[in-house]
Design an enzyme around this catalytic site. Structure first.
Site, mmCIF file in Angstrom:
data_model
loop_
_atom_site.group_PDB
_atom_site.id
_atom_site.type_symbol
_atom_site.label_atom_id
_atom_site.label_comp_id
_atom_site.label_asym_id
_atom_site.label_seq_id
_atom_site.Cartn_x
_atom_site.Cartn_y
_atom_site.Cartn_z
ATOM 1 N N GLU A 1 -7.031 4.492 7.687
ATOM 2 C CA GLU A 1 -6.841 5.933 7.429
ATOM 3 C C GLU A 1 -8.094 6.528 6.786
ATOM 4 O O GLU A 1 -8.424 7.683 7.019
ATOM 5 C CB GLU A 1 -5.581 6.145 6.574
ATOM 6 C CG GLU A 1 -4.329 5.912 7.422
ATOM 7 C CD GLU A 1 -3.139 5.316 6.692
ATOM 8 O OE1 GLU A 1 -3.084 5.392 5.450
ATOM 9 O OE2 GLU A 1 -2.257 4.747 7.375
ATOM 10 N N ASN B 1 0.867 -1.179 0.000
ATOM 11 C CA ASN B 1 0.000 0.000 0.000
ATOM 12 C C ASN B 1 0.905 1.231 0.000
ATOM 13 O O ASN B 1 1.508 1.555 1.020
ATOM 14 C CB ASN B 1 -0.890 -0.022 1.253
ATOM 15 C CG ASN B 1 -1.750 1.220 1.361
ATOM 16 O OD1 ASN B 1 -1.788 2.049 0.454
ATOM 17 N ND2 ASN B 1 -2.447 1.354 2.486
ATOM 18 N N TRP B 2 0.998 1.871 -1.158
ATOM 19 C CA TRP B 2 1.938 2.989 -1.296
ATOM 20 C C TRP B 2 1.386 4.283 -0.699
ATOM 21 O O TRP B 2 2.076 5.306 -0.681
ATOM 22 C CB TRP B 2 2.303 3.180 -2.780
ATOM 23 C CG TRP B 2 3.027 2.003 -3.373
ATOM 24 C CD1 TRP B 2 3.435 0.869 -2.709
ATOM 25 C CD2 TRP B 2 3.424 1.825 -4.739
ATOM 26 N NE1 TRP B 2 4.073 0.005 -3.584
ATOM 27 C CE2 TRP B 2 4.079 0.562 -4.836
ATOM 28 C CE3 TRP B 2 3.315 2.592 -5.893
ATOM 29 C CZ2 TRP B 2 4.594 0.076 -6.035
ATOM 30 C CZ3 TRP B 2 3.830 2.110 -7.088
ATOM 31 C CH2 TRP B 2 4.468 0.871 -7.161
ATOM 32 N N LYS B 3 0.138 4.276 -0.264
ATOM 33 C CA LYS B 3 -0.478 5.459 0.368
ATOM 34 C C LYS B 3 -0.198 6.700 -0.481
ATOM 35 O O LYS B 3 -0.157 6.607 -1.693
ATOM 36 C CB LYS B 3 0.006 5.588 1.823
ATOM 37 C CG LYS B 3 -0.226 4.288 2.604
ATOM 38 C CD LYS B 3 -0.058 4.431 4.091
ATOM 39 C CE LYS B 3 -0.300 3.073 4.756
ATOM 40 N NZ LYS B 3 -0.272 3.154 6.213
ATOM 41 N N GLY C 1 2.828 -1.166 4.355
ATOM 42 C CA GLY C 1 2.872 0.262 4.044
ATOM 43 C C GLY C 1 4.310 0.718 3.853
ATOM 44 O O GLY C 1 4.885 0.585 2.777
ATOM 45 N N GLY C 2 4.908 1.222 4.916
ATOM 46 C CA GLY C 2 6.254 1.815 4.853
ATOM 47 C C GLY C 2 7.287 0.941 4.152
ATOM 48 O O GLY C 2 8.077 1.435 3.337
ATOM 49 N N SER D 1 3.240 -2.335 10.337
ATOM 50 C CA SER D 1 4.693 -2.395 10.537
ATOM 51 C C SER D 1 5.294 -3.750 10.170
ATOM 52 O O SER D 1 6.232 -4.210 10.826
ATOM 53 C CB SER D 1 5.054 -1.992 11.969
ATOM 54 O OG SER D 1 4.575 -0.682 12.243
ATOM 55 N N GLY E 1 2.207 2.125 10.891
ATOM 56 C CA GLY E 1 3.145 3.237 10.786
ATOM 57 C C GLY E 1 3.802 3.612 12.101
ATOM 58 O O GLY E 1 4.437 4.661 12.203
ATOM 59 N N HIS F 1 -9.786 1.036 4.678
ATOM 60 C CA HIS F 1 -8.494 1.203 5.354
ATOM 61 C C HIS F 1 -8.674 2.123 6.569
ATOM 62 O O HIS F 1 -9.459 3.072 6.523
ATOM 63 C CB HIS F 1 -7.460 1.791 4.392
ATOM 64 C CG HIS F 1 -6.077 1.752 4.954
ATOM 65 N ND1 HIS F 1 -5.621 2.692 5.857
ATOM 66 C CD2 HIS F 1 -5.077 0.862 4.798
ATOM 67 C CE1 HIS F 1 -4.384 2.378 6.211
ATOM 68 N NE2 HIS F 1 -4.024 1.270 5.579
ATOM 69 N N GLU G 1 -5.670 -5.045 10.176
ATOM 70 C CA GLU G 1 -4.663 -4.021 10.433
ATOM 71 C C GLU G 1 -4.981 -3.319 11.751
ATOM 72 O O GLU G 1 -5.770 -2.366 11.773
ATOM 73 C CB GLU G 1 -4.663 -2.993 9.301
ATOM 74 C CG GLU G 1 -4.346 -3.593 7.940
ATOM 75 C CD GLU G 1 -3.754 -2.555 6.998
ATOM 76 O OE1 GLU G 1 -2.647 -2.789 6.508
ATOM 77 O OE2 GLU G 1 -4.381 -1.511 6.779
HETATM 78 P P1 13P Z 1 2.777 0.243 7.804
HETATM 79 O O1 13P Z 1 3.344 -1.031 7.183
HETATM 80 O O2 13P Z 1 3.526 1.471 7.370
HETATM 81 O O3 13P Z 1 2.584 0.118 9.262
HETATM 82 O O4 13P Z 1 1.315 0.437 7.159
HETATM 83 C C1 13P Z 1 0.420 -0.617 7.193
HETATM 84 C C2 13P Z 1 -0.739 -0.266 6.370
HETATM 85 O O5 13P Z 1 -1.507 0.619 6.712
HETATM 86 C C3 13P Z 1 -0.943 -0.989 5.121
HETATM 87 O O6 13P Z 1 -2.193 -0.728 4.576
#
Ligand code: 13P
Length: 255
Positions: free
Chosen positions: A99, A10-12, A235-236, A214, A174, A97, A168
């Site tokens: 967010e 997930n490149w956000k 994500g990250g 994470s 994050g 998600h 999640e």
């Molecule tokens: P992180 O891997 O940065 O914690 O993010 C997880 C995420 O929200 C994937 O959708």
């Protein structure tokens, strides 16, 4: 039940056009050598979808979008229909998600509409669920999962193979704090049980449930070796080939 491992990035709201294209090519290189033992997907921003699509063409890497609107078309300025995504070559859309829920105020009712129309538009759905820190501390984790997974009532029995769940926990996203493999397994097992209640036991056994929060090269193997953890939504650590490839490799080693 053997389920194919599924690793998704997930490149956000990250990357430039050029960096998204380079990353897509790096992921194709890492994923394609994995034969079909591991399913790999990327979720770029809307504006990078077409560039990424060109760079993953002729590979097994799946193209995903991070969101869509819950209507086919109309006067909804700034929104994107799942039919438009489909037209762009998108195969799967991420919905719910944390967010989207917590920053943009999306409710289960909105997510229900989105799931319904995305499936109707012939796009697969990755439905994200998970509790906040306060909810976990109050012992409400399973209650939250029950509520959020009721959205699966939008899914017709013939559509159940087109759904993936991502568990999640919000407190692990994050933050660098990862759920322990035991915590992840416990929540995943509960998600699978709840999927069974809505979509039936067969769907529950087949559905892939990904862990997100994470995940990185150093903890992926431990998380992915839990019986109900079928993959990762990253994500990250999905933003460079060097970080993402070890996660794909960890999944491959367990396949
Ligand atoms: P992180 O891997 O940065 O914690 O993010 C997880 C995420 O929200 C994937 O959708």
């Amino acid at each position: 039940m053997i389920r194919t491992k599924y690793i998704a990035g997930n490149w956000k709201m990250h990357l430039t056009k050029r960096r998204a294209s380079t990353l897509a090519r790096d992921i194709v290189a890492a994923a394609d050598s994995s034969d079909s033992a591991v399913k790999v997907a990327v979720f770029p921003t809307f504006v990078h979808l077409d560039h990424v699509r060109r760079n993953i063409r002729n590979s097994n890497v799946v193209l995903g979008a991070q969101n869509c609107y819950g209507k086919k078309e109309g006067a909804f300025t700034g929104e994107i229909s799942p039919y438009m995504l489909r037209d762009m070559g998108v195969q799967v859309v991420m919905l719910g998600h944390s967010e989207r829920r917590h920053i943009f105020g999306e409710t289960d009712k909105m997510i229900f509409e989105k799931v319904k129309i995305a499936l109707r538009a012939k796009i697969d759905v990755m439905l994200c669920v998970g509790e906040t820190l306060e909810e976990r501390q109050a012992g409400q984790t399973f209650e939250v999962l029950v509520r959020q997974l009721k959205v699966l009532k939008a899914v017709k029995p013939t559509q159940s193979s087109r759904i993936t769940i991502a568990y999640e926990p919000v407190w692990a996203i994050g933050t660098g704090e990862t759920a322990t493999p035991q915590i992840a397994q416990e929540a995943h097992a509960e998600c699978r049980r709840l999927v069974g209640k809505v979509l039936g036991d067969d769907a529950a056994q087949h559905i892939q449930i990904l862990y997100g929060g994470s995940m990185k090269g150093s903890n992926a193997a431990e998380l992915l070796s839990q019986p109900d953890v079928d993959g990762g939504l990253v994500g990250g650590a999905s933003l460079t080939g060097d970080d993402f490839s070890p996660i794909i490799n960890a999944a491959r080693a367990l396949s």
